[in-house]
Design a protein around this motif. Sequence first.
Motif, PDB file in Angstrom:
ATOM      1  N   GLU A  73       0.832  -1.206   0.000  1.00 55.57           N
ATOM      2  CA  GLU A  73       0.000   0.000   0.000  1.00 55.57           C
ATOM      3  C   GLU A  73       0.863   1.251   0.000  1.00 55.57           C
ATOM      4  OE1 GLU A  73      -3.449   2.123   2.783  1.00 55.57           O
ATOM      5  OE2 GLU A  73      -2.968  -0.002   3.036  1.00 55.57           O
ATOM      6  N   ALA A  74       1.922   1.233   0.809  1.00 58.16           N
ATOM      7  CA  ALA A  74       2.834   2.375   0.847  1.00 58.16           C
ATOM      8  C   ALA A  74       3.503   2.573  -0.518  1.00 58.16           C
ATOM      9  CB  ALA A  74       3.885   2.175   1.933  1.00 58.16           C
ATOM     10  N   ALA A  75       3.930   1.473  -1.134  1.00 57.55           N
ATOM     11  CA  ALA A  75       4.565   1.554  -2.448  1.00 57.55           C
ATOM     12  C   ALA A  75       3.607   2.148  -3.477  1.00 57.55           C
ATOM     13  CB  ALA A  75       5.039   0.176  -2.883  1.00 57.55           C
ATOM     14  N   ALA A  76       2.342   1.751  -3.416  1.00 64.77           N
ATOM     15  CA  ALA A  76       1.334   2.275  -4.344  1.00 64.77           C
ATOM     16  C   ALA A  76       1.128   3.770  -4.147  1.00 64.77           C
ATOM     17  CB  ALA A  76       0.019   1.533  -4.164  1.00 64.77           C
ATOM     18  N   ASP A  77       1.401   4.259  -2.928  1.00 72.18           N
ATOM     19  CA  ASP A  77       1.273   5.685  -2.629  1.00 72.18           C
ATOM     20  C   ASP A  77       2.549   6.460  -2.958  1.00 72.18           C
ATOM     21  OD1 ASP A  77      -1.320   5.393  -1.764  1.00 72.18           O
ATOM     22  OD2 ASP A  77      -0.771   5.172   0.354  1.00 72.18           O
ATOM     23  N   GLY A  78       3.564   5.768  -3.481  1.00 74.72           N
ATOM     24  CA  GLY A  78       4.791   6.440  -3.878  1.00 74.72           C
ATOM     25  C   GLY A  78       5.901   6.432  -2.853  1.00 74.72           C
ATOM     26  N   VAL A  79       5.712   5.719  -1.743  1.00 69.64           N
ATOM     27  CA  VAL A  79       6.776   5.622  -0.740  1.00 69.64           C
ATOM     28  C   VAL A  79       7.913   4.776  -1.303  1.00 69.64           C
ATOM     29  CG1 VAL A  79       7.372   4.716   1.549  1.00 69.64           C
ATOM     30  CG2 VAL A  79       5.185   5.893   1.193  1.00 69.64           C
ATOM     31  N   PRO A  80       9.169   5.242  -1.218  1.00 71.45           N
ATOM     32  CA  PRO A  80      10.291   4.459  -1.747  1.00 71.45           C
ATOM     33  C   PRO A  80      10.456   3.138  -1.005  1.00 71.45           C
ATOM     34  CG  PRO A  80      10.953   6.740  -1.335  1.00 71.45           C
ATOM     35  CD  PRO A  80       9.602   6.560  -0.716  1.00 71.45           C
ATOM     36  N   VAL A  81      10.618   2.065  -1.749  1.00 78.31           N
ATOM     37  CA  VAL A  81      10.813   0.731  -1.184  1.00 78.31           C
ATOM     38  C   VAL A  81      12.007   0.099  -1.873  1.00 78.31           C
ATOM     39  CG1 VAL A  81       9.835  -1.563  -0.824  1.00 78.31           C
ATOM     40  CG2 VAL A  81       8.344   0.453  -0.711  1.00 78.31           C
ATOM     41  N   LEU A  82      12.954  -0.398  -1.065  1.00 75.71           N
ATOM     42  CA  LEU A  82      14.157  -1.047  -1.595  1.00 75.71           C
ATOM     43  C   LEU A  82      14.286  -2.428  -0.977  1.00 75.71           C
ATOM     44  CD1 LEU A  82      16.829  -0.864  -3.242  1.00 75.71           C
ATOM     45  CD2 LEU A  82      17.895   0.017  -1.147  1.00 75.71           C
ATOM     46  N   GLY A  83      14.336  -3.460  -1.803  1.00 76.73           N
ATOM     47  CA  GLY A  83      14.583  -4.823  -1.345  1.00 76.73           C
ATOM     48  C   GLY A  83      15.981  -5.252  -1.732  1.00 76.73           C
ATOM     49  N   VAL A  84      16.744  -5.738  -0.759  1.00 67.94           N
ATOM     50  CA  VAL A  84      18.139  -6.121  -0.983  1.00 67.94           C
ATOM     51  C   VAL A  84      18.332  -7.588  -0.643  1.00 67.94           C
ATOM     52  CG1 VAL A  84      20.534  -5.740  -0.283  1.00 67.94           C
ATOM     53  CG2 VAL A  84      18.976  -3.788  -0.521  1.00 67.94           C
ATOM     54  N   CYS A  85      18.871  -8.371  -1.562  1.00 62.30           N
ATOM     55  CA  CYS A  85      19.194  -9.779  -1.365  1.00 62.30           C
ATOM     56  C   CYS A  85      17.929 -10.547  -0.948  1.00 62.30           C
ATOM     57  CB  CYS A  85      20.344  -9.928  -0.384  1.00 62.30           C
ATOM     58  SG  CYS A  85      21.128 -11.559  -0.417  1.00 62.30           S
ATOM     59  N   ASN A  86      17.847 -11.017   0.292  1.00 57.98           N
ATOM     60  CA  ASN A  86      16.620 -11.682   0.719  1.00 57.98           C
ATOM     61  C   ASN A  86      15.425 -10.749   0.583  1.00 57.98           C
ATOM     62  OD1 ASN A  86      15.036 -12.793   3.697  1.00 57.98           O
ATOM     63  ND2 ASN A  86      15.241 -14.032   1.860  1.00 57.98           N
ATOM     64  N   GLY A  87      15.655  -9.458   0.770  1.00 58.02           N
ATOM     65  CA  GLY A  87      14.595  -8.478   0.573  1.00 58.02           C
ATOM     66  C   GLY A  87      14.154  -8.385  -0.878  1.00 58.02           C
ATOM     67  N   ALA A  88      15.082  -8.639  -1.803  1.00 61.05           N
ATOM     68  CA  ALA A  88      14.721  -8.685  -3.217  1.00 61.05           C
ATOM     69  C   ALA A  88      13.848  -9.905  -3.500  1.00 61.05           C
ATOM     70  CB  ALA A  88      15.979  -8.715  -4.085  1.00 61.05           C
ATOM     71  N   GLN A  89      14.215 -11.012  -2.874  1.00 63.78           N
ATOM     72  CA  GLN A  89      13.405 -12.231  -3.017  1.00 63.78           C
ATOM     73  C   GLN A  89      11.998 -12.007  -2.455  1.00 63.78           C
ATOM     74  OE1 GLN A  89      16.168 -14.485  -0.748  1.00 63.78           O
ATOM     75  NE2 GLN A  89      17.424 -15.092  -2.500  1.00 63.78           N
ATOM     76  N   ILE A  90      11.918 -11.344  -1.301  1.00 61.70           N
ATOM     77  CA  ILE A  90      10.621 -11.031  -0.701  1.00 61.70           C
ATOM     78  C   ILE A  90       9.839 -10.091  -1.617  1.00 61.70           C
ATOM     79  CG2 ILE A  90       9.480  -9.906   1.254  1.00 61.70           C
ATOM     80  CD1 ILE A  90      11.929 -10.778   2.965  1.00 61.70           C
ATOM     81  N   GLY A  91      10.531  -9.106  -2.195  1.00 59.91           N
ATOM     82  CA  GLY A  91       9.869  -8.169  -3.085  1.00 59.91           C
ATOM     83  C   GLY A  91       9.239  -8.850  -4.286  1.00 59.91           C
ATOM     84  N   CYS A  92       9.972  -9.785  -4.888  1.00 59.66           N
ATOM     85  CA  CYS A  92       9.417 -10.527  -6.025  1.00 59.66           C
ATOM     86  C   CYS A  92       8.272 -11.422  -5.583  1.00 59.66           C
ATOM     87  CB  CYS A  92      10.508 -11.356  -6.697  1.00 59.66           C
ATOM     88  SG  CYS A  92      11.659 -10.401  -7.708  1.00 59.66           S
ATOM     89  N   GLU A  93       8.463 -12.124  -4.471  1.00 56.87           N
ATOM     90  CA  GLU A  93       7.432 -13.046  -3.986  1.00 56.87           C
ATOM     91  C   GLU A  93       6.134 -12.321  -3.627  1.00 56.87           C
ATOM     92  OE1 GLU A  93       7.116 -16.318  -3.511  1.00 56.87           O
ATOM     93  OE2 GLU A  93       9.113 -17.020  -4.108  1.00 56.87           O
ATOM     94  N   SER A  94       6.241 -11.079  -3.199  1.00 54.37           N
ATOM     95  CA  SER A  94       5.061 -10.328  -2.769  1.00 54.37           C
ATOM     96  C   SER A  94       4.446  -9.511  -3.895  1.00 54.37           C
ATOM     97  CB  SER A  94       5.426  -9.411  -1.596  1.00 54.37           C
ATOM     98  OG  SER A  94       6.383  -8.447  -1.996  1.00 54.37           O
ATOM     99  N   GLY A  95       5.027  -9.559  -5.084  1.00 55.68           N
ATOM    100  CA  GLY A  95       4.462  -8.861  -6.224  1.00 55.68           C
ATOM    101  C   GLY A  95       4.889  -7.415  -6.375  1.00 55.68           C
ATOM    102  N   LEU A  96       5.865  -6.960  -5.574  1.00 56.06           N
ATOM    103  CA  LEU A  96       6.351  -5.590  -5.733  1.00 56.06           C
ATOM    104  C   LEU A  96       7.094  -5.417  -7.051  1.00 56.06           C
ATOM    105  CD1 LEU A  96       7.651  -4.847  -2.126  1.00 56.06           C
ATOM    106  CD2 LEU A  96       5.753  -3.695  -3.283  1.00 56.06           C
TER     107      LEU A  96
END
Length: 230
Positions: A73-96
């Motif tokens: 929801e925050a990302a949809a509102d334009g809040v910057p979101v950065l996923g790194v390593c495992n966070g990148a995996q989480i980002g892909c898994e969650s549809g970001l």
Amino acid sequence: MTVSIIRFGGSNCDRDAERALAHLDIDAEIVWHEDGLPEDTTGVVLPGGFSYGDYLRAGAMAARSPIMADVREAAADGVPVLGVCNGAQIGCESGLTEGAFTTNESARFQCEHVYLRVERADTPWTAAYEEGEVIEVPIAHGEGRYEIDDDRLAELEDEGRVLFRYCDENGETGPDVNPNGSKHNVAGVLGDRESVAVLMPHPERATLPDVGPTDGQGVLRGFESEASGV
């Protein structure tokens, strides 16, 4: 502004991210995933580590934590979101972002310094660089190979959503300088918004001058209000 660094069970790079952002005078705090996203959040880091021990597959369980609904929801509102390593995996898994990160071509955990070529310099995460610039950052992963079907990758390329590629020190790409077998040497991609990005290498580990190269600072500066537009 306060950047929320989400800590899941098994996260181990949250403190690295907090320390790196503090070095850049960017306010940040570690947030336990069960506590939800604070209302004053102006940026989000999904840090590296091994959330839930990478059971099922890397990032799959953390992506289903209730806090990820807040992050989307925050990302949809334009809040910057950065996923790194495992966070990148989480980002892909969650549809970001699109695609997935899977087992390295070597089938081994790899921890080394790599070179990245900046594919775009007009995003919050790359505004500190020049297009085509080569930066040096470390990797530390066992499931860092970026995969996506060919047609969708072609669309991402056309849309300018490939952010970084693995390369040599001269900016040349190819299988010999691809540490994990990622398709088209992709190391980082953007979401639907340019304020959302995931990458497998660790910019927070290339930020503090007393521990090595500082080429990763520019990525984290995407959280600065002027750069991110927040």
